[in-house]
Design a protein around this motif. Structure first.
Motif, short mmCIF file in Angstrom:
data_model
loop_
_atom_site.label_atom_id
_atom_site.label_comp_id
_atom_site.label_asym_id
_atom_site.label_seq_id
_atom_site.Cartn_x
_atom_site.Cartn_y
_atom_site.Cartn_z
N LEU A 81 5.22 -52.34 -5.71
CA LEU A 81 5.17 -50.93 -6.09
C LEU A 81 6.44 -50.63 -6.85
CD1 LEU A 81 4.02 -49.33 -2.73
CD2 LEU A 81 2.64 -49.59 -4.80
N THR A 82 6.32 -50.06 -8.04
CA THR A 82 7.49 -49.68 -8.81
C THR A 82 7.35 -48.24 -9.26
OG1 THR A 82 6.50 -50.60 -10.81
CG2 THR A 82 8.04 -52.01 -9.63
N SER A 83 8.48 -47.61 -9.45
CA SER A 83 8.51 -46.25 -9.96
C SER A 83 8.81 -46.33 -11.44
CB SER A 83 9.61 -45.45 -9.24
OG SER A 83 9.70 -44.17 -9.79
N SER A 84 7.97 -45.68 -12.23
CA SER A 84 8.15 -45.67 -13.68
C SER A 84 8.10 -44.22 -14.13
CB SER A 84 7.04 -46.49 -14.34
OG SER A 84 7.15 -46.42 -15.74
N GLU B 101 -1.90 -57.09 -12.98
CA GLU B 101 -2.24 -55.89 -13.75
C GLU B 101 -1.45 -54.71 -13.20
OE1 GLU B 101 -6.24 -53.21 -14.60
OE2 GLU B 101 -6.23 -54.66 -12.95
N ALA B 102 -0.82 -53.93 -14.07
CA ALA B 102 -0.07 -52.75 -13.67
C ALA B 102 -0.99 -51.54 -13.71
CB ALA B 102 1.11 -52.54 -14.59
N SER C 239 16.66 -56.73 -7.57
CA SER C 239 17.59 -56.08 -8.48
C SER C 239 16.94 -55.11 -9.45
CB SER C 239 18.34 -57.15 -9.25
OG SER C 239 17.42 -57.91 -10.02
N ASP C 240 15.64 -55.03 -9.53
CA ASP C 240 14.96 -54.10 -10.44
C ASP C 240 15.20 -52.68 -9.97
OD1 ASP C 240 13.29 -52.57 -12.00
OD2 ASP C 240 11.47 -53.68 -11.53
N PRO C 241 15.95 -51.85 -10.74
CA PRO C 241 16.27 -50.50 -10.26
C PRO C 241 15.04 -49.60 -10.11
CG PRO C 241 16.96 -50.79 -12.53
CD PRO C 241 16.50 -52.13 -12.03
N GLY C 242 13.94 -49.93 -10.77
CA GLY C 242 12.73 -49.13 -10.61
C GLY C 242 11.85 -49.60 -9.48
N ALA C 243 12.20 -50.71 -8.88
CA ALA C 243 11.36 -51.28 -7.83
C ALA C 243 11.45 -50.47 -6.55
CB ALA C 243 11.75 -52.73 -7.54
#
Length: 96
Positions: free
Chosen positions: A12-15, A46-47, A88-92
């Motif tokens: 789950l990521t925030s975009s 798939e996103a 390390s993904d800041p949107g993760a």
């Protein structure tokens, strides 16, 4: 379908104002039950943007329900002030 969640099942990521889910090529796959519309089986990697009220079915016994942040601090519906469990993904937001 087995009754186990894969070690790396989904992310789950925030975009921006959206929350995005990706199945990480899990053994059982992930079925998305949107607020409106028909259930949808995610294609690996798939996103897909999701909203609060969406249900993610990982196994017959494991379902994740996306809920809005009651404080309203994040437009995607999650409080991102907590430590990043996904790396390390800041949107993760996280990975299961």
């Amino acid at each position: 379908m087995t009754d186990h969640v894969s070690a790396a099942h989904l992310s789950l990521t925030s975009s921006g104002a959206h929350l995005v889910v990706r199945d990480l090529a899990s053994t059982n796959g992930t079925t998305l039950f949107p607020v409106v519309g028909e259930p949808y089986r995610l294609t690996p990697h798939e996103a897909v943007p999701i909203v609060p009220g969406t249900h993610l079915v990982l196994t017959a016994d494991v379902t994740i329900t996306v809920v809005a942040d009651p404080a309203g601090s994040d437009p995607a519906g999650l409080d991102l002030a907590s430590p990043n469990p996904a790396g390390s993904d800041p949107g993760a937001v996280g990975a299961l």
